[in-house]
Design an enzyme around this catalytic site. Structure first.
Site, PDB file in Angstrom:
ATOM      1  N   HIS A  45     -14.992 -14.010 -21.706  1.00 52.34           N
ATOM      2  CA  HIS A  45     -15.304 -12.705 -22.626  1.00 52.34           C
ATOM      3  C   HIS A  45     -14.872 -12.809 -23.963  1.00 52.34           C
ATOM      4  O   HIS A  45     -15.666 -12.288 -24.992  1.00 52.34           O
ATOM      5  CB  HIS A  45     -14.049 -11.672 -22.003  1.00 52.34           C
TER       6      HIS A  45
ATOM      7  N   ARG B 237       0.668  -1.044  -0.070  1.00 53.91           N
ATOM      8  CA  ARG B 237       0.070  -0.056  -0.027  1.00 53.91           C
ATOM      9  C   ARG B 237       0.853   1.220   0.149  1.00 53.91           C
ATOM     10  O   ARG B 237       0.513   2.011  -0.716  1.00 53.91           O
ATOM     11  CB  ARG B 237      -0.992  -0.054   1.149  1.00 53.91           C
TER      12      ARG B 237
ATOM     13  N   GLU C  82     -18.853 -10.334 -17.284  1.00 52.73           N
ATOM     14  CA  GLU C  82     -18.104 -10.989 -16.353  1.00 52.73           C
ATOM     15  C   GLU C  82     -18.442 -12.605 -15.694  1.00 52.73           C
ATOM     16  O   GLU C  82     -17.682 -12.978 -15.294  1.00 52.73           O
ATOM     17  CB  GLU C  82     -17.962  -9.905 -14.864  1.00 52.73           C
TER      18      GLU C  82
ATOM     19  N   TYR D  13     -26.469  -0.216 -16.911  1.00 54.11           N
ATOM     20  CA  TYR D  13     -27.309  -1.287 -16.254  1.00 54.11           C
ATOM     21  C   TYR D  13     -28.731  -1.263 -16.478  1.00 54.11           C
ATOM     22  O   TYR D  13     -29.411  -2.109 -16.095  1.00 54.11           O
ATOM     23  CB  TYR D  13     -27.019  -1.253 -14.735  1.00 54.11           C
TER      24      TYR D  13
ATOM     25  N   HIS E 208      -2.191  -7.893 -14.599  1.00 59.48           N
ATOM     26  CA  HIS E 208      -3.739  -8.286 -14.319  1.00 59.48           C
ATOM     27  C   HIS E 208      -4.186  -8.731 -15.295  1.00 59.48           C
ATOM     28  O   HIS E 208      -4.289  -8.070 -16.494  1.00 59.48           O
ATOM     29  CB  HIS E 208      -4.400  -6.765 -13.920  1.00 59.48           C
ATOM     30  N   ALA E 209      -4.755  -9.925 -15.493  1.00 58.59           N
ATOM     31  CA  ALA E 209      -5.315 -10.755 -16.412  1.00 58.59           C
ATOM     32  C   ALA E 209      -6.585 -10.107 -17.188  1.00 58.59           C
ATOM     33  O   ALA E 209      -7.524  -9.574 -16.454  1.00 58.59           O
ATOM     34  CB  ALA E 209      -5.899 -12.172 -16.285  1.00 58.59           C
TER      35      ALA E 209
ATOM     36  N   HIS F 175     -12.386 -17.901 -17.277  1.00 55.88           N
ATOM     37  CA  HIS F 175     -12.994 -16.527 -16.966  1.00 55.88           C
ATOM     38  C   HIS F 175     -12.559 -15.610 -18.292  1.00 55.88           C
ATOM     39  O   HIS F 175     -13.672 -15.128 -18.640  1.00 55.88           O
ATOM     40  CB  HIS F 175     -12.640 -15.813 -15.681  1.00 55.88           C
ATOM     41  N   GLU F 176     -11.446 -15.484 -18.416  1.00 57.36           N
ATOM     42  CA  GLU F 176     -10.924 -14.552 -19.714  1.00 57.36           C
ATOM     43  C   GLU F 176     -11.552 -15.184 -20.995  1.00 57.36           C
ATOM     44  O   GLU F 176     -12.045 -14.263 -21.747  1.00 57.36           O
ATOM     45  CB  GLU F 176      -9.448 -14.283 -19.571  1.00 57.36           C
TER      46      GLU F 176
ATOM     47  N   HIS G  18      -8.335  -1.926  -9.863  1.00 53.91           N
ATOM     48  CA  HIS G  18      -9.439  -1.387 -10.816  1.00 53.91           C
ATOM     49  C   HIS G  18      -9.761   0.106 -10.193  1.00 53.91           C
ATOM     50  O   HIS G  18     -10.323   0.717 -11.099  1.00 53.91           O
ATOM     51  CB  HIS G  18     -10.657  -2.338 -10.381  1.00 53.91           C
TER      52      HIS G  18
ATOM     53  N   TYR H 244     -18.716  -7.277 -11.254  1.00 52.81           N
ATOM     54  CA  TYR H 244     -17.992  -8.580 -10.517  1.00 52.81           C
ATOM     55  C   TYR H 244     -19.080  -9.032  -9.622  1.00 52.81           C
ATOM     56  O   TYR H 244     -19.318 -10.297  -9.370  1.00 52.81           O
ATOM     57  CB  TYR H 244     -16.646  -8.439 -10.007  1.00 52.81           C
TER      58      TYR H 244
ATOM     59  N   ARG I 188     -15.444  -1.889   4.368  1.00 53.75           N
ATOM     60  CA  ARG I 188     -14.824  -2.811   4.475  1.00 53.75           C
ATOM     61  C   ARG I 188     -15.103  -3.674   5.880  1.00 53.75           C
ATOM     62  O   ARG I 188     -15.172  -4.819   5.691  1.00 53.75           O
ATOM     63  CB  ARG I 188     -13.205  -2.782   4.573  1.00 53.75           C
TER      64      ARG I 188
ATOM     65  N   TRP J  15     -13.277   4.370   3.155  1.00 56.15           N
ATOM     66  CA  TRP J  15     -13.233   2.961   2.610  1.00 56.15           C
ATOM     67  C   TRP J  15     -13.083   1.922   3.714  1.00 56.15           C
ATOM     68  O   TRP J  15     -13.601   0.931   3.565  1.00 56.15           O
ATOM     69  CB  TRP J  15     -11.786   3.050   2.042  1.00 56.15           C
TER      70      TRP J  15
END
Length: 667
Positions: A389, A178, A413, A216, A347-348, A385-386, A516, A526, A491, A487
């Site tokens: 797409h 971080r 997704e 949406y 990142h895939a 997953h990919e 992201h 997601y 959480r 944040w």
């Protein structure tokens, strides 16, 4: 991410307002000149961004990305001004044209001035650059030479977090990541928010969050997401309790969970979004033969390429398109981390280059794949997953340019994850010889469900809270001086996790440590996808005749594998080929037989585990209750000693209240 910012413009560009063109003229323009030019511009933009993200320290490629973004934005604005500025869906009768106009009368970030568009593009590139090159020193050598000895997120840091059980090492790594990422982009994010909101307002949205939610097509979208969370929260709560108890056993006094919150660094994942690396610790029946797919992959000599080929074969077994083009490295895909010194964003993701034939894997939405792949089950699942797409891109490639999108972002997704649910079943793993000597007993079934819950159920609150936080940031309901504390409020509220050390609003920006956020990539998709995929899965299982809801006790939903079912493939194709040409509820109806998103299939899938967790948690809490009652009883006996000594007919001494007397008698 230059193109990410531009995608709403490039992929959704037929915007409405009163035009000089008649209905027939507008149709012809959209089908002819616009279709050709928009596809060409999209291809050019995505090539530039793909090249930059696979070489992020290359200044020339970064500058080319910015220049391409500005060039295409100028074209977008010119087309919009000439053809779309003054039109509205209500101006036309043809339902397809009306839907195109609704999609394309939004100008997107191109509404910004050239200077500001350049600034927001550069700002996003800088933030993703910070993330992409982020490195930390090893715990055992905290003063290392970062360039030579620094650990990258993938695979170094993620491997360490997955395997280490050293509380202090995990804390060091958690904080260091971080410090290396989020903290360095705090001021950049302020610039990004200001300009992102300005672009949204120029498109007649109140802020960036409202602009995102437009995709949406649901006026009550936020409430509907909250309602879905309310449905699944009891399952998450039971899982959280169970896992928390196991973690307490591992870390003892070092781990404070007295407030019901678990420190965020001990879940085996940098963001506590997936808990799969805790499987060995929390497995309900540890003596049952475990599913060690990682070992099987290595024993059988799987390579990165074979992982992709195996995933591709699953899709083809359902009668779907072959996808070899998307992971072909000679054609530009990136499925391995380069060893030529380039820094890349690992990142895939999957990329669609908008030309109907170019697809690649990589961290973005083009028809090409990009991953720094490792031979393990987690990456095997990610590949499915990919490829979901990629399959979606291929299925809707013949739609008009404005409709070459998912029914909504959550659909895109969910597709690959639906396939992955089938792939992850013991039945399928046995079929492809990645699982041996597996007996499908009750204990084995609960273990299997636990493994899946550590990925799917554990993710749900994280999937929800990222964009809820960003919506608050964009709307201004939380000031920038409270961004980081807000944040952590979310959480704690949703994930029931807390920062393991004190965090500051002045110096820390922990959201930026998640790809992201600096990448300007929506996340609520997601969360929605984690609900939708179980709806899709159940429907495909029924189509494949591998699941009967009336017989779910002897053949439960979680055992279904629709591998080789062309009936399931036909149902999937029927929905995917529509792209965004119809409202998502109509596509959902085709895929599942209902127009409403429902959490019931997810709950049905995990029902045996839910019952197990409730029972185990109740048993774990019961002894504490009995002990507390016994302690209370002894305390009352002690306090009542004078009463017994003096005799039943005598009164309590003055320092014993009547209420205490009642309590003592009751005890």
């Amino acid at each position: 991410m230059a193109v990410k910012l531009l995608l709403p413009v490039l992929l959704c560009l037929v915007f409405g307002a009163r035009a000089k063109l008649t209905e027939e003229e507008l149709k012809n323009f959209l089908q002819g000149t616009y279709e050709k030019e928009a596809s060409q511009k999209c291809y050019k933009a995505n090539v530039a961004e793909f090249d930059y993200e696979t070489d992020i320290t290359n200044k020339a490629k970064e500058e080319l990305t910015t220049a391409t973004t500005l060039e295409i934005a100028a074209w977008v604005k010119d087309v919009w001004t000439k053809y779309f500025k003054d039109i509205d869906p209500s101006d036309y009768n043809d339902p397809i044209l009306k839907r195109q106009v609704r999609t394309v009368h939004i100008l997107g970030d191109a509404a910004l001035s050239k200077e500001k568009l350049g600034t927001i593009t550069n700002t996003t590139n800088q933030m993703t650059g910070i993330y992409g090159v982020g490195k930390i020193c090893p715990y055992t050598k905290q003063d290392c030479d970062l360039k030579k000895e620094g650990l990258t997120l993938e695979p170094d840091i993620e491997d360490l977090v997955a395997k280490s059980t050293d509380y202090d090492e995990l804390l060091y790594v958690w904080k260091s990541w971080r410090d290396a990422t989020g903290a360095k982009m705090k001021d950049l994010y302020k610039t990004y928010v200001t300009l992102a909101n300005e672009a949204a307002k120029a498109n007649n949205f109140t802020d960036r969050g409202a602009f995102w939610r437009f995709a949406y097509e649901d006026d009550n979208f936020v409430q509907h997401m909250d309602d879905l969370w309310t449905k699944v929260e009891p399952l998450y709560t039971e899982l959280h309790k169970y896992v928390g108890r196991k973690l307490k056993q591992r870390y003892g006094d070092k781990l404070d969970v007295s407030d019901g919150l678990i420190p965020a660094h001990v879940f085996g994942n940098m963001w506590a979004q997936s808990w799969g690396n805790l499987a060995d610790l929390v497995m309900p029946f540890p003596n049952i033969t475990k599913m060690d797919v990682d070992a099987a992959l290595k024993e059988q000599g799987y390579t990165v390429l074979k992982l992709f080929q195996t995933a591709d074969e699953f899709y083809q077994s359902m009668g779907l398109f072959p996808m070899g083009v998307c992971y072909n490295e000679s054609a530009g895909a990136m499925i391995n981390r380069p060893n030529d010194g380039r820094e890349v964003v690992c990142h895939a993701s999957a990329w669609d280059f908008c030309d109907g034939k170019t697809y690649r894997l990589k961290p973005k939405r083009l028809s090409r794949l990009k991953m720094c792949t490792q031979v393990n089950f987690e990456d095997f699942t990610t590949i499915h997953h990919e490829m979901g797409h990629i399959q979606y891109y291929m299925q809707y490639k013949d739609q008009p340019y404005a409709f070459r999108e998912g029914a909504n972002p959550g659909f895109h997704e969910a597709i690959g994850d639906t396939i992955a649910l089938s792939v992850a079943t013991p039945n399928h793993l046995k079929e492809i010889k990645l699982l041996k000597e597996y007996n499908n007993t009750y204990e084995a079934s609960i273990n299997s469900l636990m493994r899946m819950a550590l990925e799917k159920v554990a993710f749900l609150p994280f999937g929800l809270l990222i964009d809820k936080w960003r919506w608050d940031v964009f709307s201004g309901s939380v000031p920038e001086t409270k961004w980081n504390s807000h944040w952590w409020e979310y959480r704690q509220k949703y994930q029931k996790v807390k920062a393991p050390i004190q965090r500051s609003d002045e110096t820390d920006f922990d959201p930026g440590a998640k790809f992201h956020v600096p990448g300007d990539s929506q996340y609520i998709a997601y969360f929605l996808a984690h609900i939708l995929q179980f709806q899709f899965y159940k429907s495909l299982c029924i189509a494949a005749q591998q699941y009967d809801p009336s017989n779910n006790k002897t053949a439960p939903l979680h055992d279904c594998d629709f591998y080789k079912s062309t009936a399931a493939g036909d149902k999937l194709k029927e929905g995917l080929k529509l792209g965004s040409s119809k409202h998502w509820s109509e596509t959902l109806d085709i895929l599942t037989g209902t127009k409403e998103v429902s959490a019931e299939p997810l709950l049905e899938y995990f029902q045996p585990l839910y019952e197990f967790l409730k029972k185990e948690n109740a048993l774990a809490e019961a002894p504490r209750v009995r002990i507390n009652i016994f302690v209370l009883y002894l305390t009352r006996i002690r306090d009542a000693t004078p009463f017994f000594r003096l005799g039943a007919k005598e009164k309590h001494s003055a320092n014993v209240t009547s209420e205490e007397s009642k309590s003592s008698s009751a005890a």
